[in-house]
Design an enzyme around this catalytic site. Structure first.
Site, PDB file in Angstrom:
ATOM      1  N   ARG A 283     -10.222 -11.751   2.034  1.00 34.21           N
ATOM      2  CA  ARG A 283     -11.051 -12.851   1.506  1.00 34.21           C
ATOM      3  C   ARG A 283     -10.311 -14.183   1.570  1.00 34.21           C
ATOM      4  O   ARG A 283     -10.926 -15.227   1.695  1.00 34.21           O
ATOM      5  CB  ARG A 283     -11.509 -12.485   0.080  1.00 34.21           C
ATOM      6  CG  ARG A 283     -10.403 -12.306  -0.897  1.00 34.21           C
ATOM      7  CD  ARG A 283     -10.819 -11.497  -2.136  1.00 34.21           C
ATOM      8  NE  ARG A 283     -10.916 -10.057  -1.874  1.00 34.21           N
ATOM      9  CZ  ARG A 283     -11.259  -9.145  -2.777  1.00 34.21           C
ATOM     10  NH1 ARG A 283     -11.551  -9.513  -4.015  1.00 34.21           N
ATOM     11  NH2 ARG A 283     -11.331  -7.875  -2.458  1.00 34.21           N
TER      12      ARG A 283
ATOM     13  N   LYS B 288       0.845  -1.200   0.000  1.00 31.19           N
ATOM     14  CA  LYS B 288       0.000   0.000   0.000  1.00 31.19           C
ATOM     15  C   LYS B 288       0.881   1.250   0.000  1.00 31.19           C
ATOM     16  O   LYS B 288       2.015   1.209   0.481  1.00 31.19           O
ATOM     17  CB  LYS B 288      -0.850   0.031   1.278  1.00 31.19           C
ATOM     18  CG  LYS B 288      -1.986  -0.973   1.312  1.00 31.19           C
ATOM     19  CD  LYS B 288      -2.764  -0.837   2.614  1.00 31.19           C
ATOM     20  CE  LYS B 288      -3.900  -1.849   2.702  1.00 31.19           C
ATOM     21  NZ  LYS B 288      -4.953  -1.664   1.693  1.00 31.19           N
TER      22      LYS B 288
HETATM   23  N1  BES Z   1      -8.057  -3.853   4.525  1.00 34.32           N
HETATM   24  C1  BES Z   1      -8.273  -3.425   3.188  1.00 34.32           C
HETATM   25  C2  BES Z   1      -9.608  -2.694   3.018  1.00 34.32           C
HETATM   26  C3  BES Z   1      -9.785  -1.400   3.780  1.00 34.32           C
HETATM   27  C4  BES Z   1      -9.604  -0.192   3.144  1.00 34.32           C
HETATM   28  C5  BES Z   1     -10.197  -1.404   5.082  1.00 34.32           C
HETATM   29  C6  BES Z   1      -9.792   0.990   3.823  1.00 34.32           C
HETATM   30  C7  BES Z   1     -10.388  -0.230   5.766  1.00 34.32           C
HETATM   31  C8  BES Z   1     -10.197   0.965   5.149  1.00 34.32           C
HETATM   32  C9  BES Z   1      -8.275  -4.617   2.249  1.00 34.32           C
HETATM   33  O1  BES Z   1      -7.469  -5.674   2.638  1.00 34.32           O
HETATM   34  C10 BES Z   1      -7.752  -4.130   0.951  1.00 34.32           C
HETATM   35  O2  BES Z   1      -6.625  -3.755   0.890  1.00 34.32           O
HETATM   36  N2  BES Z   1      -8.598  -4.156  -0.064  1.00 34.32           N
HETATM   37  C11 BES Z   1      -8.224  -3.728  -1.355  1.00 34.32           C
HETATM   38  C12 BES Z   1      -8.754  -4.724  -2.343  1.00 34.32           C
HETATM   39  C13 BES Z   1      -8.240  -4.532  -3.747  1.00 34.32           C
HETATM   40  C14 BES Z   1      -6.764  -4.851  -3.819  1.00 34.32           C
HETATM   41  C15 BES Z   1      -9.019  -5.433  -4.672  1.00 34.32           C
HETATM   42  C16 BES Z   1      -8.833  -2.354  -1.582  1.00 34.32           C
HETATM   43  O3  BES Z   1      -9.944  -2.111  -1.118  1.00 34.32           O
HETATM   44  O4  BES Z   1      -8.174  -1.531  -2.222  1.00 34.32           O
HETATM   45 MN    MN Z   2      -5.482  -5.464   1.975  1.00 32.30          MN
END
Ligand code: BES
Ligand code: MN
Ligand code: ZN
Length: 488
Positions: A339, A265
């Site tokens: 997931r 990230k």
């Molecule tokens: N933990 C994150 C989602 C999240 C985002 C939680 C903001 C709380 C606040 C999750 O694991 C994630 O990174 N999701 C990605 C999925 C994508 C790579 C398909 C996302 O939402 O960008």
């Molecule tokens: Mn994630």
């Protein structure tokens, strides 16, 4: 663990009001009609309450809002909080009324004057929830311990419902503590230790370690954690308060920190990913509340604990991993890790417990925040009746929830060239394709709800019942759902 104010009940003693220290709460209905205790406060303050009741300022207040009279003459109190509330008010208005008081209590504590208030339990739940502070890592003068609250009533069994109120508040605040805790403190091991401590409430708690998870074939869960120094774990918490029937199952995403893994990230805001175990936090909070109030239901809570780190041993984009179910997953993006954790825990829950219904909770997608903001969690379900029952429980508790669709069309987005599915479905409908991924691990006969709580688990602004930070969203709604469906 949460340091909530103590609450004690005392019989009506009008002469004690003048000398009460700290904060004092009195309730006034829209009509301005005073109860006996309010009349005494009015007399002591030479008619201040009566003047306030006549004022435009009071008329403009909404139910549950208050005007504070600071350092009143005639009384020892720091302030009198005149809270507008009808005698019969229950639910949201009564909770807000309590919250207004909980917000100002601080370490002074205070006295609530509540002769014959119908919604006293809701008022007290509001007091406890809003007085919550997460200051265990603060040192010096900013660190306070909450002052106690005394409730003066004329009703001899006013305190009868309070044990339940405290059980619920402790459940919500347990969830908040877990979510607020930084990830260097709340490692997977520390998380499991805190859950094991719940066994003192009569919960059966079992921690499955990596070798057992390996044996069970939970490869997608283990793959997420393999770049971390903290061992992956699955915690199983059982509350058997019902009869012989199969349990209701709660599953929580417990990513103690989500860097994104090799699909790292960006730095900005990454610190917020300490809350990526919010689903697990809510499950823990519900289990604690059920045990503390000795719920007459069978419920099992399962939590997948992992840390998603980049490392020489971490999983790579493009890896193909087999789930416990046997289906294979092409990991396109290591940041879509929630997931991968949930699918194995959900499959295990169904194989081991054959639950009557299953609810999973996860801070799963950023996309649900784009869709619903911070007002509502995303609700996905294969069962209209269960979904309706949950939505109405959430509404009754003031916890925002909104149903979004599932469908075969969305499922196509998960098609992989080399495996049974990909772990991402592209940008369109990101929260729905995440839910579609999970749906592949739900057995035909299992009524199921997926709750995407990424937007509601932790907030930058205070809410009516919580300070900034973790909200404990879902503990009250799920507690109510269980009580409505299985304890009736
Ligand atoms: N933990 C994150 C989602 C999240 C985002 C939680 C903001 C709380 C606040 C999750 O694991 C994630 O990174 N999701 C990605 C999925 C994508 C790579 C398909 C996302 O939402 O960008
Ligand atoms: Mn994630
Ligand atoms: Zn995540």
């Amino acid at each position: 663990m949460a340091d909530l104010p103590s609450v004690t009940f005392t019989d009506s003693d009008l002469d004690a009001i003048a000398s009460a220290e700290g904060h004092v709460a009195v309730f006034l209905p829209e009509s301005g009609k005073m109860d006996v205790m309010a009349r005494r406060v009015n007399r002591l303050t030479k008619g201040a309450l009566a003047r306030l009741a006549e004022s435009e300022r009071f008329q403009k207040l909404k139910d549950g809002q208050a005007v504070a009279l600071a350092y009143p003459t005639g009384m020892a109190a720091e302030a009198i909080h005149v809270i507008r509330l009808e005698k019969r008010a229950r639910g949201a208005a009564a909770r807000e009324g309590g919250a207004t008081f909980g917000a100002v209590l601080g370490q002074l504590g205070g006295l609530i004057l509540a002769p014959g208030l119908k919604g006293l339990d809701d008022v007290l739940l509001g007091v406890l929830l809003k007085s919550y502070r997460f200051d265990r890592h603060v040192t010096g003068d900013d660190k306070t311990s909450p002052g106690g609250v005394t409730v003066m009533t004329s009703d001899a069994d006013a305190g009868a419902g309070f044990e339940t109120v405290r059980a619920l508040a402790e459940g919500v605040c347990f969830a908040r503590d877990l979510v607020n805790e930084p990830s260097n403190v709340l490692t997977t091991t520390e998380f499991a230790t805190r859950l094991e401590a719940l066994s003192s409430l009569g919960l059966k708690v079992q921690v499955l370690e990596e070798p057992e998870l390996e044996k069970l074939g939970m490869r997608t869960l283990l793959a997420v954690g393999q770049g971390s120094e903290s061992p992956s774990k699955v915690v199983v918490m059982e509350w058997n308060g019902g009869g012989k029937e199969k349990p209701f199952a709660l599953i929580g995403k417990g990513v103690v920190f989500d860097t994104g893994g090799i699909s790292l990230k960006p730095a900005a805001g990454m610190e917020d990913m300490t809350m990526d175990m919010g689903g697990a936090g809510t499950v823990a909070g519900v289990m604690q509340a059920l045990a503390a109030r000795k719920a007459k239901a069978n419920v099992v809570g399962l939590i997948g604990l992992v840390e998603n780190m980049p490392d020489g041993r971490a999983q790579r984009p493009g890896d193909v991993v087999a789930s416990m179910k046997g289906d294979t997953v092409e990991v396109i993006n290591t940041d879509a890790e929630g997931r991968l954790v949930l699918c194995d825990v959900m499959w295990y829950a169904q194989e081991r417990f054959e639950p009557v219904a299953m609810v999973d909770l996860a801070t799963l997608t950023g996309a649900v925040i784009i869709a619903l903001g911070h007002e509502n969690a995303g609700v996905f379900s294969n069962d209209d009746a269960l979904s309706k029952a949950f939505l109405s429980a959430a509404e009754a508790e003031g916890e925002g929830a909104w149903r979004l669709p599932l469908g075969a069309g969305y499922d196509k987005q998960l098609k992989s060239r080399v495996a049974d599915m990909k772990n991402v479905g592209g940008r369109p409908a990101g929260s729905i394709t995440a839910a579609q991924f999970l749906a592949r691990f739900v057995k035909e006969e299992t009524p199921w709800i997926h709750l995407d709580i990424a937007g509601v688990a932790s907030l930058k602004t205070a809410t009516k019942l919580a300070p900034k930070g973790a909200t404990g969203w879902g503990v009250l709604a799920l507690n109510r759902l269980i009580s409505n469906k299985y304890e009736g």
